[in-house]
Enzyme design. Structure first.
Site, PDB file in Angstrom:
ATOM      1  N   ASP A 117     -38.170  24.287  18.259  1.00  0.00           N
ATOM      2  CA  ASP A 117     -37.749  25.284  17.275  1.00  0.00           C
ATOM      3  C   ASP A 117     -38.569  24.915  16.050  1.00  0.00           C
ATOM      4  O   ASP A 117     -38.307  23.885  15.418  1.00  0.00           O
ATOM      5  CB  ASP A 117     -36.252  25.173  16.971  1.00  0.00           C
ATOM      6  CG  ASP A 117     -35.825  26.229  15.958  1.00  0.00           C
ATOM      7  OD1 ASP A 117     -36.516  26.389  14.930  1.00  0.00           O
ATOM      8  OD2 ASP A 117     -34.815  26.901  16.178  1.00  0.00           O
ATOM      9  N   HIS A 118     -39.574  25.696  15.730  1.00  0.00           N
ATOM     10  CA  HIS A 118     -40.549  25.202  14.745  1.00  0.00           C
ATOM     11  C   HIS A 118     -39.924  25.013  13.363  1.00  0.00           C
ATOM     12  O   HIS A 118     -40.467  24.297  12.528  1.00  0.00           O
ATOM     13  CB  HIS A 118     -41.807  26.077  14.698  1.00  0.00           C
ATOM     14  CG  HIS A 118     -41.663  27.349  13.931  1.00  0.00           C
ATOM     15  ND1 HIS A 118     -41.087  28.464  14.441  1.00  0.00           N
ATOM     16  CD2 HIS A 118     -42.041  27.683  12.667  1.00  0.00           C
ATOM     17  CE1 HIS A 118     -41.110  29.433  13.540  1.00  0.00           C
ATOM     18  NE2 HIS A 118     -41.685  28.989  12.450  1.00  0.00           N
ATOM     19  N   HIS A 121     -33.387  29.641  14.653  1.00  0.00           N
ATOM     20  CA  HIS A 121     -33.753  29.060  13.362  1.00  0.00           C
ATOM     21  C   HIS A 121     -32.551  28.968  12.403  1.00  0.00           C
ATOM     22  O   HIS A 121     -32.302  27.932  11.796  1.00  0.00           O
ATOM     23  CB  HIS A 121     -34.854  29.877  12.694  1.00  0.00           C
ATOM     24  CG  HIS A 121     -36.080  30.045  13.547  1.00  0.00           C
ATOM     25  ND1 HIS A 121     -36.513  29.080  14.414  1.00  0.00           N
ATOM     26  CD2 HIS A 121     -36.965  31.060  13.662  1.00  0.00           C
ATOM     27  CE1 HIS A 121     -37.619  29.502  15.034  1.00  0.00           C
ATOM     28  NE2 HIS A 121     -37.910  30.703  14.598  1.00  0.00           N
TER      29      HIS A 121
HETATM   30  C1  BG6 Z   1     -40.585  33.081  14.831  1.00  0.00           C
HETATM   31  C2  BG6 Z   1     -40.094  34.480  15.048  1.00  0.00           C
HETATM   32  O1  BG6 Z   1     -39.875  32.182  15.632  1.00  0.00           O
HETATM   33  O2  BG6 Z   1     -40.429  32.736  13.461  1.00  0.00           O
HETATM   34  C3  BG6 Z   1     -40.837  35.456  14.149  1.00  0.00           C
HETATM   35  O3  BG6 Z   1     -40.279  34.836  16.413  1.00  0.00           O
HETATM   36  C4  BG6 Z   1     -40.752  35.013  12.712  1.00  0.00           C
HETATM   37  O4  BG6 Z   1     -40.308  36.776  14.306  1.00  0.00           O
HETATM   38  C5  BG6 Z   1     -41.155  33.555  12.568  1.00  0.00           C
HETATM   39  O5  BG6 Z   1     -41.623  35.838  11.953  1.00  0.00           O
HETATM   40  C6  BG6 Z   1     -40.896  33.061  11.156  1.00  0.00           C
HETATM   41  O6  BG6 Z   1     -41.453  31.780  11.020  1.00  0.00           O
HETATM   42  P1  BG6 Z   1     -41.983  31.257   9.606  1.00  0.00           P
HETATM   43  O7  BG6 Z   1     -42.449  29.873   9.884  1.00  0.00           O
HETATM   44  O8  BG6 Z   1     -43.071  32.207   9.184  1.00  0.00           O
HETATM   45  O9  BG6 Z   1     -40.801  31.321   8.686  1.00  0.00           O
END
Ligand code: BG6
Length: 488
Positions: A180-181, A243
């Site tokens: 989960d980044h 997230h």
């Molecule tokens: C991803 C989603 O996991 O996270 C995207 O699939 C979203 O829809 C993105 O735009 C948001 O990540 P960050 O790092 O730009 O906040």
């Protein structure tokens, strides 16, 4: 402040789906940054694997182009531009068929040494089972093998369970790294540092002192080129289940005994399991709409005029445990909103008694944690308004921007993928989701989505560039509260 680069042992990282969007946008630029930071040891290898027969040179050229496109700042300096060749020398490529046996022997021949070997499944979940099974049947799995999988980890509880079972048939849980980044974001990790590294906050971190908590992940972008995936997912599956749920867990969990994988993940799991089901009237869905003049609304963007997929969701969550009983958590996320802004606001209660009388007004402390952009922390405190005329109170921000406080490193925190990939190599699962955690999160999300489907719910349209549908404000107003503004 000087960053410390903790050395890792030489490794082999095989990236399945290396020609795809994620690899080009995130994984390869992140590896190059780690190389520039001096963290890629001699002998480490990144082996691209995909169906196309592009050869090593083709892969190196594609990687150089991806870095130029998705991380132009990385090659802007003379030193890094020169370093690019050095990085590319670590790269190799093998054409592999995930659904057949072609290429697997060549891949095995590329991996002669028994050392840390990570397989990054940068492919759709439909291929996870095929890859896991073939890694095994071709004898590529050893005790030092790890696999990395991306979201979406399932579409619901049933599919997530099936995926877990497929992976478990070939690998131990200790070898599976579910990304989960958000957990790799520097400021998200900072949530734990703020909570558990300071004696100041923890005694107040409960329903006795906290009125409510707001978690906002607002995006200004739309769905871009991911229409097909997104229209089948929606904000609840795409953002809330993972997230926002992770942010909620880090904010609400009990202090783990140690900063260790299972200690942290056990505490997060307890939070998810203590969540009450969301009441239908405690959730608002929205979908961005065109102004009819110069903007493209969601339905046009995904070319599905009748789609009822939500691009926005706001909800009130309750955690039934001793710490949080009586303190609601309001979570919202959406696309094409007023600004890109991920913020957590901890809204403290009013002082129990005002010695200054009614005319001093009501004042409460707010702790604002800005996750992105302008990473930092603000504590709103109440002080005396300067000057004559009695005791009037005013709320002022005690503001800390990480960029100011930490210099260059606070300004340019490493990308989430840099941290996460290196944690895979180090064998540290703390920032990865465990299988039971993912399943519990789906278990909470599924009934909400099923309710929408049963009722034939249609999301409320909202203006592009706004804070979302008006009903989200009503959700708060009914509780005599209001959202903090969405600001860049
Ligand atoms: C991803 C989603 O996991 O996270 C995207 O699939 C979203 O829809 C993105 O735009 C948001 O990540 P960050 O790092 O730009 O906040």
């Amino acid at each position: 402040m000087v960053s410390r680069v903790i050395p890792v042992d030489a490794f082999d990282l095989v990236v399945f789906g290396c020609t795809g969007d994620l690899a080009r946008r995130k994984i390869l630029p992140a590896l190059f940054r780690r190389y520039c930071a001096g963290q890629m040891p001699n002998g480490a290898r990144v082996i691209g694997a995909a169906r196309r027969d592009m050869g090593g040179d083709g892969f190196r050229q594609m990687t150089a182009e991806a870095i130029a496109e998705f991380g132009p700042e990385l090659v802007a300096s003379e030193a890094n531009a020169q370093a690019l060749d050095g990085f590319l020398a670590h790269l190799d490529y093998v054409a592999v068929d995930a659904r057949g046996d072609a290429g697997w022997q060549a891949l095995a021949a590329c991996l002669p040494e028994d050392r840390v070997r990570a397989f990054y499944f940068s492919v759709g979940p439909a291929l996870f089972g095929d890859l896991a099974q073939r890694i095994h049947s071709h004898g590529l799995a050893s005790a030092q093998t790890r696999i990395v999988v991306e979201k979406p980890f399932g579409q619901d509880l049933g599919t997530a369970r099936a995926l877990n079972a497929t992976l478990a048939a070939h690998f131990d849980e200790g070898q599976i790294y579910r990304i989960d980044h958000y957990l790799g974001k520097e400021t998200v990790q900072n949530l734990m540092a703020v909570r558990f590294g300071n004696v100041l906050f923890e005694p107040l971190w409960n329903s006795q002192y906290v009125d409510h908590i707001q978690i906002t992940v607002a995006e200004s972008v739309g769905v871009g080129g991911r229409a097909e995936y997104y229209d089948g997912a929606g904000a609840m599956r795409d953002m809330m289940q993972n997230h926002l749920m992770q942010l909620l867990c880090l904010i609400a969990m009990e202090p783990p005994a140690q900063f260790e994988p299972d200690a942290v993940r056990d505490e997060k799991l307890k939070v998810i399991r203590a969540l009450d089901p969301v009441e239908p009237h405690h959730i608002v869905r929205g979908q961005y709409a065109s102004n009819g003049v110069d903007q493209t609304g969601y339905r046009d963007e995904v070319r599905n005029p009748r789609t009822t997929t939500e691009t926005y969701v706001a909800l009130k969550a309750r955690i039934s445990n001793w710490r949080w009983s009586g303190t609601p958590f309001y979570l919202r996320t959406g696309k094409r909103l007023a600004a890109r802004s991920s913020v957590i606001n901890v809204m403290f209660k009013d002082a129990p008694h005002s010695i200054f009388g009614a005319e001093a007004g009501r004042h409460a402390n707010v702790l604002t944690i800005r996750l992105q952009p302008n990473e930092g922390i603000t504590l709103h405190v109440t002080i005396k308004e300067p000057g004559q005329g009695g005791m009037r109170l005013v709320d002022v921000p005690l503001d800390m921007s990480f960029a100011d406080a930490l210099g260059e490193e606070g300004e340019n925190p490493p990308d989430a993928y840099e941290r996460l990939i290196m944690d895979v190599i180090r064998g540290n699962q703390t920032l990865f989701m465990r299988g039971d955690e993912v399943e519990a999160a789906w278990g909470w999300t599924d009934p909400v989505i099923a309710g929408w489907q049963k009722r034939g719910d249609v999301p409320k349209p909202y203006d592009i560039g706004s804070a979302g549908p008006g009903d989200a404000d009503l959700l708060m107003r009914r509780d005599k509260r209001e959202w903090r503004g969405i600001r860049p």
